[in-house]
Design an enzyme around this catalytic site. Sequence first.
Site, mmCIF file in Angstrom:
data_model
loop_
_atom_site.group_PDB
_atom_site.id
_atom_site.type_symbol
_atom_site.label_atom_id
_atom_site.label_comp_id
_atom_site.label_asym_id
_atom_site.label_seq_id
_atom_site.Cartn_x
_atom_site.Cartn_y
_atom_site.Cartn_z
ATOM 1 N N ASP A 316 0.823 -1.218 0.000
ATOM 2 C CA ASP A 316 0.000 0.000 0.000
ATOM 3 C C ASP A 316 0.857 1.268 0.000
ATOM 4 O O ASP A 316 2.016 1.270 0.426
ATOM 5 C CB ASP A 316 -0.947 0.010 1.216
ATOM 6 C CG ASP A 316 -0.198 -0.106 2.524
ATOM 7 O OD1 ASP A 316 0.850 -0.776 2.558
ATOM 8 O OD2 ASP A 316 -0.653 0.476 3.519
ATOM 9 N N GLU A 317 0.229 2.331 -0.485
ATOM 10 C CA GLU A 317 0.689 3.707 -0.303
ATOM 11 C C GLU A 317 2.139 3.953 -0.720
ATOM 12 O O GLU A 317 2.899 4.566 0.027
ATOM 13 C CB GLU A 317 0.494 4.130 1.162
ATOM 14 C CG GLU A 317 -0.973 4.198 1.531
ATOM 15 C CD GLU A 317 -1.203 4.717 2.927
ATOM 16 O OE1 GLU A 317 -1.909 5.722 3.065
ATOM 17 O OE2 GLU A 317 -0.672 4.123 3.885
ATOM 18 N N ILE A 318 2.478 3.476 -1.902
ATOM 19 C CA ILE A 318 3.803 3.820 -2.404
ATOM 20 C C ILE A 318 3.721 3.978 -3.920
ATOM 21 O O ILE A 318 3.103 3.169 -4.591
ATOM 22 C CB ILE A 318 4.865 2.763 -1.991
ATOM 23 C CG1 ILE A 318 6.271 3.295 -2.220
ATOM 24 C CG2 ILE A 318 4.636 1.420 -2.639
ATOM 25 C CD1 ILE A 318 6.682 4.300 -1.175
ATOM 26 N N GLU A 346 -3.900 -1.589 -4.026
ATOM 27 C CA GLU A 346 -2.996 -1.008 -5.028
ATOM 28 C C GLU A 346 -2.231 -2.084 -5.800
ATOM 29 O O GLU A 346 -1.819 -1.886 -6.934
ATOM 30 C CB GLU A 346 -1.969 -0.075 -4.358
ATOM 31 C CG GLU A 346 -2.570 1.151 -3.677
ATOM 32 C CD GLU A 346 -2.761 0.963 -2.182
ATOM 33 O OE1 GLU A 346 -3.324 -0.075 -1.772
ATOM 34 O OE2 GLU A 346 -2.354 1.872 -1.429
#
Length: 533
Positions: A316-318, A346
């Site tokens: 997540d979140e990259i 993602e």
Amino acid sequence: MNHAPRFRILLAALCMLVAGGCAHHAQREAPRIVPLPQSVQRQAGELKFAQVVALRADAAAPHAGRALSTLLAQLEIRADDAAPTRVHLQLKPDEALPAEGYRLTIADDITLSATSDTGLFYAVQSLRQMLPPRAQAQYRLPHVTISDAPRHAWRGSSLDVARSFLPIEYLQKHIERMALFKLNRLHLHLSDDQGWRIQIKRYPRLTEIGGASAVKGGRAGYYTQDELRQLVAYAQARGVTLVPEIDMPGHVQAALASYHELACDEVSNLAPYDGLEVGFSVLCLDKPEVIYPFVENVLREVLAIFPSREIHIGGDEIKHPRYAEFVARAAAIVESMGRTPILWEEGSVADTQPQVLLQLWNDGYDIAPAVAKGHPLILSPCSYFYLDHGNFAGQPETYDWCRKQGVPLARSYAFDDSAYPTAVGVEAALWSEWVHNDAAADNRLWPRLGAVAEVAWSPAASRDYASFRQRMGALRAHLDQLGVAYYAEPDLGWATTSARSTTLSPTCATASSPAARRACISTHSTAPNPRSQ
Ligand code: ACM
């Protein structure tokens, strides 16, 4: 004119007000069972018995047998073959019952039957909820035939032990509480920027350095491999599978602080981190010869501890040009070890096998292409299932980046999964940026996990918030007996609404992404830090 229905509604309302005070009446309305069983048929009459029963327990169902013995011991009910009331715990073939299903019949005797130890264990949990949580001179149960099985295989709770550590004793308590509500997956978020919580023998600095940090105000610490192996067995005996998550390639500052070579050479900030930002750390994706052996070695040790078929590898979140390549390769490593990877939503951009599970966390994320590929989904949309959000709008020390009104009990209960044909279940997440101790965790988890359990287990068509309020409300004494420091939910009659704080924390609702919203909150939140008060 027939006044009976109106009278019943009035009586039910009074029962809500004096929660627990009308338990016997409430039982006649609906058995006090959460999640609501698939089928409940009430018969006239009730079974009364004193503190002794004749016990016939199938030795081939050890977990259910232990759960039943523990329940009887807690209620000071002795086993004596001469007792008039018999309790049968029996494994038997039953074509109509799925593996986790069970039947529970209360007539002159109590009969629990299932085709598996797990099914029988759940029958015991239903009985445990119908009985009072403390010893009495006499017990009364309504005559009833229950036939039950879960709607979803995945009924999860996840705990972020990386931002702020939760001791192993808390995890044991949590597993016991999950079992009472037939929740069966405990996902442990074991690594993040603020901490690394699992001993990896090949890389001792992960816990020497990464285990010593935490979010500001939170707890540091780590679990040894022996502790985790014991926890796996403890959970298995209660029908709970522990699902480990090693989050990568982002959320890795604790790993970079421990082993600098995992970062790209130009990265200068390699210090342990105690802040609230996300999306700033990454394994150096341009050093495949360094990071993939690390990933493989870590996962080999993790998988040797956790027998779970599914293993979470984050994702997540990259944002990075080589992100999709990394995710596909890390997923393939898990598969080469004979397990099935789970990725946050993602990860759907990567070229992975269609059996890879995806965990949805942003309500609006376009997961349709992944569903079309056949990926199974674990549903954790933040506006329903992020329990780091308030029990009510403006609850101190909670986030509101996903939903500024918080995630009240009724909101979690209202989740409709019909738009997700490949869903295997739901999971509620407790992130720990603002959850720094056991009491705060209890407050955020309960009673909302009861709603999550019902969403995951009960037939969608039978879900009814008024009925849930009455049944969950009546289980307050069970939570008390388990020592749960739950939120005193006014909807359940456990408090009045005036008990709620009316202070609204500032929101960052207009920020363009979850990461931006979190960053915004980290600078604007007035959520007080309990350690600095
Ligand atoms: C997440 O909340 N970053 C999965």
